[in-house]
Design an enzyme around this catalytic site. Structure first.
Site, mmCIF file in Angstrom:
data_model
loop_
_atom_site.group_PDB
_atom_site.id
_atom_site.type_symbol
_atom_site.label_atom_id
_atom_site.label_comp_id
_atom_site.label_asym_id
_atom_site.label_seq_id
_atom_site.Cartn_x
_atom_site.Cartn_y
_atom_site.Cartn_z
ATOM 1 N N CYS A 94 0.848 -1.191 0.000
ATOM 2 C CA CYS A 94 0.000 0.000 0.000
ATOM 3 C C CYS A 94 0.888 1.247 0.000
ATOM 4 O O CYS A 94 1.820 1.356 0.785
ATOM 5 C CB CYS A 94 -0.879 -0.036 1.242
ATOM 6 S SG CYS A 94 -2.188 1.171 1.236
ATOM 7 N N HIS A 95 0.579 2.192 -0.887
ATOM 8 C CA HIS A 95 1.349 3.431 -0.973
ATOM 9 C C HIS A 95 0.984 4.378 0.169
ATOM 10 O O HIS A 95 -0.191 4.498 0.504
ATOM 11 C CB HIS A 95 1.046 4.152 -2.293
ATOM 12 C CG HIS A 95 1.508 3.407 -3.492
ATOM 13 N ND1 HIS A 95 0.750 2.434 -4.091
ATOM 14 C CD2 HIS A 95 2.653 3.485 -4.203
ATOM 15 C CE1 HIS A 95 1.408 1.946 -5.126
ATOM 16 N NE2 HIS A 95 2.566 2.565 -5.211
ATOM 17 N N MET A 129 -8.073 1.255 0.851
ATOM 18 C CA MET A 129 -7.426 0.516 1.934
ATOM 19 C C MET A 129 -7.441 1.315 3.234
ATOM 20 O O MET A 129 -7.580 0.740 4.319
ATOM 21 C CB MET A 129 -5.987 0.139 1.558
ATOM 22 C CG MET A 129 -5.901 -0.850 0.400
ATOM 23 S SD MET A 129 -6.929 -2.324 0.610
ATOM 24 C CE MET A 129 -6.264 -3.022 2.101
ATOM 25 N N GLU A 130 -7.338 2.633 3.139
ATOM 26 C CA GLU A 130 -7.392 3.468 4.339
ATOM 27 C C GLU A 130 -8.775 3.401 4.991
ATOM 28 O O GLU A 130 -8.882 3.281 6.216
ATOM 29 C CB GLU A 130 -7.010 4.911 3.993
ATOM 30 C CG GLU A 130 -5.531 5.113 3.722
ATOM 31 C CD GLU A 130 -5.027 4.553 2.387
ATOM 32 O OE1 GLU A 130 -3.806 4.505 2.194
ATOM 33 O OE2 GLU A 130 -5.855 4.164 1.525
ATOM 34 N N ASP A 144 -11.834 -5.177 21.729
ATOM 35 C CA ASP A 144 -10.886 -5.055 22.840
ATOM 36 C C ASP A 144 -11.530 -4.402 24.059
ATOM 37 O O ASP A 144 -11.314 -4.837 25.187
ATOM 38 C CB ASP A 144 -9.668 -4.238 22.404
ATOM 39 C CG ASP A 144 -8.666 -4.074 23.517
ATOM 40 O OD1 ASP A 144 -8.234 -5.098 24.086
ATOM 41 O OD2 ASP A 144 -8.313 -2.920 23.838
#
Length: 177
Positions: A94-95, A129-130, A144
């Site tokens: 990923c860039h 992707m972000e 969590d």
């Protein structure tokens, strides 16, 4: 020297423009993983939106406001934003891109928590992707924050909802049938 640089750039542009939809872009002809050369591309405004769902029992949902670790929604929202900013550190090919905006929204539902993450940039590659990383890490953070009450919490349906910009144009996920 200048002519050689132009030739290399033209060759890279030809590789990008000749990419086929049926070919995985992150592999070369020998099958080795490669980072796609995006230097020939033109920067444009690009947006993406992803979603995720964290399924949990009603008792866990009712306990959310009393969580000793703090407000789970706010902690998870901040975690998702931070994760979007670190996507290229987590996804090998990923860039790194300059993000102009990231937002994460969480909605409590009867059977869990719905997450919506969006990202925006003006760059030579997209922000899918972000947005997906933001949604994923937000979901993991909810897990969590709540795992002490139930280890059976399920993270599911992490999907790209839509994206705009770039060569491939607009994508909008079709509603499940």
């Amino acid at each position: 020297m200048q002519k050689q640089k132009l030739t290399k750039k033209n060759a890279a542009a030809k590789r990008v423009s000749s990419a086929r939809a049926d070919k995985l872009s992150h592999y070369d002809d020998a099958g080795r993983a490669v980072m796609v050369d995006v230097s020939p591309k033109v920067a444009s405004v690009r947006t993406a939106e992803a979603s995720a769902f964290v399924a949990m029992r009603p008792e866990v949902l009712q306990a959310l406001p009393r969580n000793q670790k703090g407000n789970p929604f706010e902690v998870a929202r901040v975690a998702g934003i931070l994760a979007a900013k670190r996507t290229s550190d987590l996804i090998p090919m990923c860039h790194p891109i300059p993000l102009s905006h990231v937002d994460v929204e969480l909605t409590q539902c009867d059977d869990g928590v719905a997450i919506r993450a969006s990202a925006r940039t003006q760059a030579v590659t997209g922000v899918e992707m972000e947005a997906m990383t933001a949604a994923s890490v937000t979901a993991l953070t909810i897990y969590d924050m709540c795992k002490a009450l139930d280890k059976g919490i399920t993270i599911r349906e992490i999907v790209l909802e839509r994206k705009t910009g770039g060569k491939s144009g607009e994508y909008r996920r079709m509603a499940p049938r």
